[in-house]
Design a protein around this motif. Structure first.
Motif, short mmCIF file in Angstrom:
data_model
loop_
_atom_site.label_atom_id
_atom_site.label_comp_id
_atom_site.label_asym_id
_atom_site.label_seq_id
_atom_site.Cartn_x
_atom_site.Cartn_y
_atom_site.Cartn_z
N ASP A 246 0.83 -1.21 0.00
CA ASP A 246 0.00 0.00 0.00
C ASP A 246 0.86 1.26 0.00
O ASP A 246 0.46 2.30 -0.52
N LEU A 247 2.05 1.18 0.60
CA LEU A 247 2.95 2.34 0.67
C LEU A 247 3.84 2.44 -0.56
O LEU A 247 4.73 3.29 -0.61
N GLY A 248 3.61 1.60 -1.56
CA GLY A 248 4.27 1.77 -2.83
C GLY A 248 5.34 0.76 -3.17
O GLY A 248 5.91 0.81 -4.26
N ALA A 249 5.65 -0.18 -2.26
CA ALA A 249 6.68 -1.17 -2.55
C ALA A 249 6.19 -2.18 -3.59
O ALA A 249 5.00 -2.46 -3.70
N ASP A 250 7.14 -2.72 -4.34
CA ASP A 250 6.87 -3.82 -5.28
C ASP A 250 6.99 -5.11 -4.48
O ASP A 250 8.10 -5.59 -4.21
N VAL A 251 5.86 -5.66 -4.08
CA VAL A 251 5.85 -6.86 -3.25
C VAL A 251 5.62 -8.08 -4.13
O VAL A 251 4.57 -8.20 -4.77
N ILE A 252 6.61 -8.95 -4.16
CA ILE A 252 6.53 -10.17 -4.97
C ILE A 252 6.20 -11.34 -4.05
O ILE A 252 7.01 -11.75 -3.22
N LYS A 253 5.00 -11.84 -4.19
CA LYS A 253 4.54 -12.94 -3.34
C LYS A 253 5.00 -14.26 -3.95
O LYS A 253 4.52 -14.67 -5.00
N VAL A 254 5.94 -14.90 -3.28
CA VAL A 254 6.46 -16.20 -3.72
C VAL A 254 5.58 -17.27 -3.11
O VAL A 254 5.51 -17.42 -1.89
N GLU A 255 4.91 -18.04 -3.98
CA GLU A 255 3.96 -19.04 -3.50
C GLU A 255 4.42 -20.45 -3.87
O GLU A 255 5.07 -20.65 -4.90
N PRO A 256 4.08 -21.43 -3.05
CA PRO A 256 4.40 -22.82 -3.38
C PRO A 256 3.48 -23.33 -4.49
O PRO A 256 2.43 -22.71 -4.75
N PRO A 257 3.85 -24.41 -5.15
CA PRO A 257 2.92 -25.00 -6.12
C PRO A 257 1.57 -25.27 -5.45
O PRO A 257 1.50 -25.80 -4.35
N GLY A 258 0.50 -24.85 -6.10
CA GLY A 258 -0.82 -24.97 -5.50
C GLY A 258 -1.28 -23.70 -4.82
O GLY A 258 -2.46 -23.52 -4.55
N GLY A 259 -0.33 -22.80 -4.54
CA GLY A 259 -0.69 -21.51 -3.99
C GLY A 259 -0.67 -21.45 -2.47
O GLY A 259 -0.67 -22.47 -1.77
#
Length: 398
Positions: A28-41
């Protein structure tokens, strides 16, 4: 992204509520947040509620996942595989921050602990959140215990002072055992980024859910230290201030806190009871606490003859007062919409817009915002991999 963290990249390895709430703040404060998820989410992708699904469309994103993963990008990496681990290392080289809330021992088994990743990126701010913290910051006897919102509320003292006067503990409604630690971790990350900008060196941050909740319960610490008392549930009142309570009106409930001398006097005049101002039982804050029950009887009799609307007319803007709103009331409240605290976002697979809670931190020049919906699983993998490749090419050319 327009927020003050524009240009900051966060690798998000979190799941459930506490960690994702932290990285949601950063997004929300502007960072590029990359959500690393396992297979299946991530696990909360499978948690509802879900909006109505349009015919022939994919299942929409659930409310839980949408709420705390808005504004993030998703990539699937199997961190248990050599290729997934290698990709994470390359992603970390491009990052400013990594956030994780794995269970005890998991980062070591996956070979992604801070000591491993700082070799790839010495500037990395590595933020960890767990039930009872990491051993390097003070080894808890509960270090291997799993933790959840309600168990941390219990162990850190919140349940001991929340509930009715009969002493039966009641869980605090919102998941503060997750949300407050996540917020504290976000504060730590911002402080560490500031320090890294000066020194060029990263560091590790450790927030234990127990510790954060104990800090939230700060009042019981000094009360016990100063007086030896063991604070107990006291309903909606306050142990050292009065009137501070919830009152029943003709058509609902209201809260009031006229605790200072000036506000008590204002309340007496509003009630058309000016004689109470000079009553020796109520002449100062200490006396009023001693005669709390008598004040409550007076207030109950007064409030019982009025509606919530009449109370708002009499008290609004004059003493600290508020109606006890349910979410229907809040959706009808112009404040929530005027302050962008109710935000509509898209939900692929459904023509029904999702409405989620907005970001309360406001900036005059670099506004925070709920920029986009939560990501579909692996939605941004191609773009993220391309960015990593381009970064590697730039580093090679240097």
């Amino acid at each position: 992204m327009t927020g003050p963290l524009n240009g900051v990249r966060v690798v998000d390895l979190t799941a459930a509520l506490a960690g994702p709430y932290c990285t949601m703040i950063l997004a929300d404060l502007g960072a590029d947040v990359i959500k690393v998820e396992p297979p299946g989410g991530e696990v909360t992708r499978r948690v509802g509620p879900y909006p109505l699904q349009d015919a022939g469309q994919q299942r929409p994103l659930g409310g839980y996942f949408q709420s705390v993963n808005r504004g993030k990008r998703s990539i699937v990496l199997d961190l248990k595989s050599p290729s997934g681990h290698a990709e994470l290392i390359e992603l970390v080289r491009t990052a400013d921050v990594l956030v994780e809330n794995f269970g005890p021992g998991v980062v070591d088994r996956l070979n992604i602990a801070y000591d491993s990743l700082r070799e790839a990126n010495p500037r990395l701010v590595y933020a960890s959140l767990s039930g009872f913290g990491a051993a390097w910051a003070g080894k808890s006897p509960y270090i291997d215990w799993p933790a959840m919102d309600i168990t941390v509320q219990a162990m850190a003292g919140a349940l001991s002072i929340t509930g009715t006067e009969d002493g039966k503990p009641v869980k605090i409604g919102p998941g503060v055992g997750d949300i407050f630690p996540g917020t504290m971790l976000a504060v730590g990350i911002l402080a560490a980024l500031h320090e890294t900008a000066r020194t060029g060196r990263g560091q590790q941050i450790d927030v234990a859910m127990f510790d954060a909740m104990l800090s939230l319960c700060e009042r019981i610490v000094y009360q016990h230290s100063y007086t030896g008392a063991v604070p107990k549930p006291i309903g909606n009142t306050h142990p050292i201030l009065t009137p501070f309570d919830v009152l029943e009106t003709k058509d609902g409930w209201i809260a009031i806190a006229a605790t200072t001398q000036l506000r008590w006097e204002a309340l007496c005049r509003i009630m058309q009871r000016p004689e109470l101002i000079d009553d020796p039982r109520f002449r100062n804050e200490t006396c009023r606490v001693e005669h709390r029950g008598e004040i409550r009887t007076i207030l109950d009799a007064w409030a019982g003859d009025l509606t919530r609307a009449e109370m708002s007319e009499k008290l609004g803007g004059k003493v600290p007062y508020g109606p006890v709103n349910d979410i229907r009331d809040i959706f009808d409240d112009p404040h929530a919409w005027a302050r962008d605290m109710l935000v509509e976002i898209d939900n692929p697979g459904s023509s029904q817009k999702a409405i989620i809670a907005g970001q309360p931190i406001k900036f005059s020049r670099t506004p925070s915002t709920v920029a986009t919906r939560a990501p579909l699983l692996d939605e941004h993998a191609e773009a993220i991999r391309h960015e990593v490749e381009q970064r590697e090419l730039q580093e090679t050319r240097r």
